[in-house]
Scaffold this motif. Structure first.
Motif, PDB file in Angstrom:
ATOM      1  N   GLY A  23       0.825  -1.202   0.000  1.00 53.92           N
ATOM      2  CA  GLY A  23       0.000   0.000   0.000  1.00 53.92           C
ATOM      3  C   GLY A  23       0.856   1.247   0.000  1.00 53.92           C
ATOM      4  N   LYS A  24       0.225   2.390   0.155  1.00 56.47           N
ATOM      5  CA  LYS A  24       0.916   3.673   0.186  1.00 56.47           C
ATOM      6  C   LYS A  24       1.999   3.664   1.251  1.00 56.47           C
ATOM      7  CE  LYS A  24      -2.838   6.629  -1.318  1.00 56.47           C
ATOM      8  NZ  LYS A  24      -3.713   7.750  -0.956  1.00 56.47           N
ATOM      9  N   GLU A  65      11.412   6.817 -11.409  1.00 56.35           N
ATOM     10  CA  GLU A  65      10.030   6.926 -10.954  1.00 56.35           C
ATOM     11  C   GLU A  65       9.075   6.510 -12.057  1.00 56.35           C
ATOM     12  OE1 GLU A  65       9.195  10.645  -8.997  1.00 56.35           O
ATOM     13  OE2 GLU A  65      11.190  10.677  -8.096  1.00 56.35           O
ATOM     14  N   TYR A  66       8.011   5.800 -11.654  1.00 59.98           N
ATOM     15  CA  TYR A  66       7.002   5.308 -12.581  1.00 59.98           C
ATOM     16  C   TYR A  66       5.624   5.631 -12.016  1.00 59.98           C
ATOM     17  CZ  TYR A  66      10.956   2.393 -14.061  1.00 59.98           C
ATOM     18  OH  TYR A  66      12.182   1.947 -14.478  1.00 59.98           O
ATOM     19  N   GLU A  67       4.652   5.872 -12.887  1.00 66.05           N
ATOM     20  CA  GLU A  67       3.278   6.127 -12.464  1.00 66.05           C
ATOM     21  C   GLU A  67       2.421   4.904 -12.729  1.00 66.05           C
ATOM     22  OE1 GLU A  67       1.948   8.626 -10.726  1.00 66.05           O
ATOM     23  OE2 GLU A  67       3.968   9.497 -10.611  1.00 66.05           O
ATOM     24  N   LEU A  95      11.278   7.582   1.200  1.00 62.66           N
ATOM     25  CA  LEU A  95      11.045   6.559   2.218  1.00 62.66           C
ATOM     26  C   LEU A  95       9.729   6.771   2.953  1.00 62.66           C
ATOM     27  CD1 LEU A  95      14.603   6.236   3.803  1.00 62.66           C
ATOM     28  CD2 LEU A  95      13.562   4.848   2.004  1.00 62.66           C
ATOM     29  N   TYR A  96       9.181   7.965   2.873  1.00 61.31           N
ATOM     30  CA  TYR A  96       7.953   8.278   3.591  1.00 61.31           C
ATOM     31  C   TYR A  96       6.940   8.934   2.665  1.00 61.31           C
ATOM     32  CZ  TYR A  96      11.095   7.250   7.372  1.00 61.31           C
ATOM     33  OH  TYR A  96      11.997   6.608   8.181  1.00 61.31           O
ATOM     34  N   GLY A  97       6.926   8.501   1.413  1.00 58.41           N
ATOM     35  CA  GLY A  97       6.049   9.101   0.412  1.00 58.41           C
ATOM     36  C   GLY A  97       4.723   8.377   0.294  1.00 58.41           C
ATOM     37  N   GLU A  98       3.996   8.736  -0.737  1.00 51.17           N
ATOM     38  CA  GLU A  98       2.664   8.187  -0.992  1.00 51.17           C
ATOM     39  C   GLU A  98       2.702   6.919  -1.836  1.00 51.17           C
ATOM     40  OE1 GLU A  98      -0.481   9.382   0.073  1.00 51.17           O
ATOM     41  OE2 GLU A  98       0.875  10.377   1.475  1.00 51.17           O
ATOM     42  N   GLY A  99       3.857   6.607  -2.396  1.00 51.64           N
ATOM     43  CA  GLY A  99       3.940   5.466  -3.290  1.00 51.64           C
ATOM     44  C   GLY A  99       4.624   4.274  -2.662  1.00 51.64           C
TER      45      GLY A  99
END
Length: 139
Positions: A23-24, A65-67, A95-99
């Motif tokens: 998850g996120k 980075e990939y979407e 390390l603490y992002g949304e992805g």
């Protein structure tokens, strides 16, 4: 848990299965020697996030980075010297992002990894198969 794969496609499928549980904010440490299949495993995680772009090792770019259904941050820290250099390139924000963040050679920044990090260790067996140990996951 420990798994054994005998072909690249099996390693991708295992990465896909793990990716479906993420998850996120998930951080996955990919460990193993050069050429053992860390990026192949990352391809499976990327597919689980709906990413169809070619996944390549970001050895020279450090962070790719990939979407997808969630952003994927794929890092290869082989060429950095440690925590200080990682911080200088802005790596800590991932390390603490949304992805989802996949980190090859994460042992170089071990002290920065979140407690919830999932560790994937890949080793080549004598018979040519890969032994893949996943720790910290509900897989």
């Amino acid at each position: 848990m420990t798994f054994r794969t005998n072909a690249e496609q099996e390693t991708i499928v295992l990465g896909y299965a793990l990716g479906k549980t993420l998850g996120k904010g998930a951080v996955v440490s990919l460990r193993g020697s050069l050429g053992v299949g860390k990026t192949v495993f990352a391809k499976g995680v990327a597919r689980s996030l709906g990413i169809r772009e070619a996944i390549v090792s970001p050895t020279f770019t450090l962070i790719q980075e990939y979407e997808g259904t969630l952003p994927l941050h794929h890092m290869d820290l082989y060429r950095i010297d440690g925590v200080e250099e990682f911080e200088l390139i802005g790596g800590e924000e991932h390390l603490y992002g949304e992805g989802v963040t996949l980190i090859e050679w994460s042992e170089k920044i071990q002290e920065l990894l979140p407690d919830e990090t999932i560790y994937v260790t890949i080793a080549l067996a004598d018979d040519g198969s890969r032994e893949i140990r996943i720790e910290g996951s509900t897989l």
